[in-house]
Design a protein around this motif. Structure first.
Motif, PDB file in Angstrom:
ATOM      1  N   VAL A  51      -2.136  64.257  52.840  1.00 51.93           N
ATOM      2  CA  VAL A  51      -1.720  64.825  54.066  1.00 51.93           C
ATOM      3  C   VAL A  51      -0.129  64.680  54.313  1.00 51.93           C
ATOM      4  N   ARG A  52       0.231  63.474  53.912  1.00 57.07           N
ATOM      5  CA  ARG A  52       1.349  62.959  54.572  1.00 57.07           C
ATOM      6  C   ARG A  52       2.565  63.589  53.531  1.00 57.07           C
ATOM      7  N   GLU A  53       1.911  63.720  52.205  1.00 58.30           N
ATOM      8  CA  GLU A  53       2.852  64.220  51.260  1.00 58.30           C
ATOM      9  C   GLU A  53       2.760  65.884  51.545  1.00 58.30           C
ATOM     10  N   PHE A  54       1.736  66.447  52.000  1.00 58.21           N
ATOM     11  CA  PHE A  54       1.565  67.717  52.165  1.00 58.21           C
ATOM     12  C   PHE A  54       2.572  68.257  53.314  1.00 58.21           C
ATOM     13  N   VAL A  55       2.886  67.593  54.236  1.00 62.08           N
ATOM     14  CA  VAL A  55       3.858  67.761  55.343  1.00 62.08           C
ATOM     15  C   VAL A  55       5.174  68.078  54.474  1.00 62.08           C
ATOM     16  N   THR A  56       5.545  67.403  53.398  1.00 60.96           N
ATOM     17  CA  THR A  56       6.890  67.749  52.916  1.00 60.96           C
ATOM     18  C   THR A  56       6.830  69.111  52.241  1.00 60.96           C
ATOM     19  N   PHE A  57       5.740  69.311  51.698  1.00 59.45           N
ATOM     20  CA  PHE A  57       5.377  70.383  50.677  1.00 59.45           C
ATOM     21  C   PHE A  57       5.579  71.658  51.681  1.00 59.45           C
ATOM     22  N   ILE A  58       4.794  71.783  52.810  1.00 61.78           N
ATOM     23  CA  ILE A  58       4.814  72.724  53.789  1.00 61.78           C
ATOM     24  C   ILE A  58       6.328  72.934  54.266  1.00 61.78           C
TER      25      ILE A  58
END
Ligand code: HMH
Length: 220
Positions: A51-58
Motif C-alpha cells: 500500500v505504501r508503494e500503491f500511494v506513489t502509483f496512484i
C-alpha cells in the motif's frame, strides 16, 4: 444492441485468470474459516508495504489525469489517494492487534516484483488510459476477493471481518465501479496500441495478484 464494455469483455476473455486471482485458496480459506493465522499476518505485513508503494502509483495516475485536457476524473482518483491515508493507519492498528512489527518487515519476492511493476507507471510515456485501467483492476481484485468472504454462507472468523469489510463493502464496490467507468471511457478514446497495452497490464495485474496471494499463503 447493448455492447459489453471493453473491461467487461476482458474479464470474460481472461475469466480463468480473473477467477484464479479473485478465488484464490488464500482468500477462500478466509471465507471457509480455515485460514492459517500466520499466513494472514504475513499477508497483512506484506500488504502494508504494498500500500505504501500503491500511494506513489496512484499519485502517478493522478498526475496523468491532470495532464489530460479534460480531467473530470480527478476527484475520484483524489478520493483514492485520500482513502489510503486512512488505510495506512488501519494497517498500523491491525498490525498492533496481531502483534506484527511493521518496522521489521521486508518485502518478499512477489511483492518486490509488484513494486517494480507499479513504479514503471511513473514513466510519462505510459498513457492515462493504461494507468487508470491498471488502477481499476488492482482495486477490483481486492473488492471481489474480500467481497466473496462476506457474502452469504461465509464462515469468516469474526476477527477477520473488519479486513474483509474494508475491501468488500458496498462503498468500496461503488468506488471500483466508478473507476471501471473511467477506464472504459478512457479506453474508448484511446489509440489501438494503448488499448493493447492496457489489456496486457490487466493480465499482468492478475498474475501479480496471484503471486501475492501465493507469497502470503506459503513461507518462502
Ligand atoms: C496486493 N492488491 C494488493 N494489495 C492491495 N491493497 C490492493 C490490491 C487493493 O488496494
Amino acid at each position: 444492441g447493448v455492447e459489453a464494455s471493453t473491461t467487461a469483455a476482458w474479464m470474460e476473455r481472461h475469466g480463468q485468470m480473473y477467477d484464479r486471482a479473485t478465488r484464490h485458496p488464500f482468500t477462500v480459506s478466509i471465507r471457509d474459516g480455515t485460514i492459517d493465522l500466520s499466513a494472514f499476518k504475513r499477508w497483512l505485513s506484506q500488504d502494508y508495504l504494498f500500500v505504501r508503494e500503491f500511494v506513489t502509483f496512484i499519485a502517478s495516475v493522478l498526475l496523468k489525469c491532470c495532464k489530460q485536457e479534460d480531467s473530470m476524473d480527478m476527484e475520484i482518483i483524489l478520493g483514492g489517494v485520500a482513502s489510503l491515508s486512512d488505510e495506512l493507519s488501519w494497517f498500523k492498528n491491525e498490525a498492533a492487534r496481531w502483534g506484527v512489527d511493521l518496522a521489521s518487515v521486508s518485502p518478499l519476492k512477489s511483492n518486490i516484483e509488484y513494486h517494480r511493476f507499479l513504479r514503471s507507471f511513473a514513466e510519462p510515456e505510459i498513457s492515462y488510459a493504461v494507468a487508470v485501467t491498471t488502477f481499476w483492476i488492482i482495486e477490483t481484485v481486492y473488492q471481489d476477493s474480500f467481497g466473496f468472504c462476506i457474502e452469504e454462507g461465509n464462515k469468516t472468523p469474526p476477527e477477520l471481518l473488519g479486513t474483509c469489510q474494508r475491501w468488500g463493502s458496498a462503498e468500496f464496490k461503488q468506488y471500483c465501479q466508478s473507476l471501471q467507468r473511467i477506464a472504459d471511457r478512457s479506453l474508448e478514446n484511446a489509440p489501438a496500441d494503448a488499448v493493447k497495452s492496457a489489456e496486457e497490464a490487466f493480465i499482468r495485474v492478475l498474475e501479480l495478484e496471484v503471486g501475492f496471494w501465493e507469497m502470503s499463503s506459503s513461507q518462502s
